[in-house]
Design a protein around this motif. Sequence first.
Motif, PDB file in Angstrom:
ATOM      1  N   GLU A 159      16.612  15.623  66.874  1.00 55.06           N
ATOM      2  CA  GLU A 159      15.521  16.233  66.102  1.00 55.06           C
ATOM      3  C   GLU A 159      15.518  15.698  64.659  1.00 55.06           C
ATOM      4  O   GLU A 159      14.454  15.442  64.095  1.00 55.06           O
ATOM      5  CB  GLU A 159      15.680  17.755  66.110  1.00 55.06           C
ATOM      6  N   SER A 176       6.122  14.222  72.177  1.00 56.45           N
ATOM      7  CA  SER A 176       7.186  13.916  71.214  1.00 56.45           C
ATOM      8  C   SER A 176       7.152  14.854  70.020  1.00 56.45           C
ATOM      9  O   SER A 176       8.103  14.880  69.242  1.00 56.45           O
ATOM     10  CB  SER A 176       7.072  12.465  70.748  1.00 56.45           C
ATOM     11  N   SER A 201       8.546  23.193  64.353  1.00 52.26           N
ATOM     12  CA  SER A 201       9.953  23.545  64.128  1.00 52.26           C
ATOM     13  C   SER A 201      10.071  24.872  63.381  1.00 52.26           C
ATOM     14  O   SER A 201      10.982  25.656  63.652  1.00 52.26           O
ATOM     15  CB  SER A 201      10.657  22.448  63.343  1.00 52.26           C
ATOM     16  N   LEU A 217      12.819  19.905  69.769  1.00 53.52           N
ATOM     17  CA  LEU A 217      13.872  19.938  70.770  1.00 53.52           C
ATOM     18  C   LEU A 217      14.696  21.215  70.699  1.00 53.52           C
ATOM     19  O   LEU A 217      15.356  21.578  71.670  1.00 53.52           O
ATOM     20  CB  LEU A 217      14.778  18.717  70.607  1.00 53.52           C
ATOM     21  N   VAL A 259      14.601  24.041  73.389  1.00 46.54           N
ATOM     22  CA  VAL A 259      15.383  23.989  74.633  1.00 46.54           C
ATOM     23  C   VAL A 259      16.539  24.996  74.603  1.00 46.54           C
ATOM     24  O   VAL A 259      16.699  25.776  75.546  1.00 46.54           O
ATOM     25  CB  VAL A 259      15.869  22.550  74.918  1.00 46.54           C
ATOM     26  N   LYS A 264      14.075  12.325  64.750  1.00 44.46           N
ATOM     27  CA  LYS A 264      12.614  12.380  64.843  1.00 44.46           C
ATOM     28  C   LYS A 264      11.981  12.633  63.484  1.00 44.46           C
ATOM     29  O   LYS A 264      10.865  12.192  63.235  1.00 44.46           O
ATOM     30  CB  LYS A 264      12.187  13.502  65.803  1.00 44.46           C
ATOM     31  N   SER A 304      23.341  21.610  72.068  1.00 50.31           N
ATOM     32  CA  SER A 304      22.409  21.931  70.985  1.00 50.31           C
ATOM     33  C   SER A 304      22.636  21.036  69.778  1.00 50.31           C
ATOM     34  O   SER A 304      21.676  20.649  69.099  1.00 50.31           O
ATOM     35  CB  SER A 304      22.556  23.392  70.583  1.00 50.31           C
ATOM     36  N   LEU A 328      20.927  17.841  70.541  1.00 50.58           N
ATOM     37  CA  LEU A 328      19.480  17.981  70.354  1.00 50.58           C
ATOM     38  C   LEU A 328      19.116  18.016  68.874  1.00 50.58           C
ATOM     39  O   LEU A 328      18.093  17.465  68.463  1.00 50.58           O
ATOM     40  CB  LEU A 328      18.976  19.240  71.056  1.00 50.58           C
TER      41      LEU A 328
END
Length: 134
Positions: free
Chosen positions: A65, A3, A83, A7, A10, A68, A58, A61
């Motif tokens: 993110e 986790s 990040s 992200l 990707v 998160k 994107s 995502l």
Amino acid sequence: MISNIPLMVVPLVVFNLVVAGLVGGGGADPWATELYSMHMFSGGIWRMTLGDLMLVLSLALLFFEIMKSTRTSNTSVIDHLLSIFVFVAFLVEFLLVPSASHSLFFILLAMAFFDILAGFAVSLRSAGRDVNFR
């Protein structure tokens, strides 16, 4: 541990796979490949290209993110650090790799930057609420 993986890595991987020709269309600009078109009631034609789909995915995502980044745990620092590494990878590739000099890649780079800004802003905002003065 999984986790903590950002992200936004990707889109970076997918962009490189498409540019390398391993995934997606071919030709001079694979991101201009039309995936879908639909006639609208207005009489116009709406076209979805591979680049448009990449942006939409994107953005999704990026949303997750940012969600998160609202976690307040010790692992959130690791998530922010990773990040930053993803953003640096975007930046280095944008500056040094000729195939990355594309407007789609620049928008992905900006999204990675906003991921960092949003993560720190949310963390600082939530940390300010945790401070108690007696």
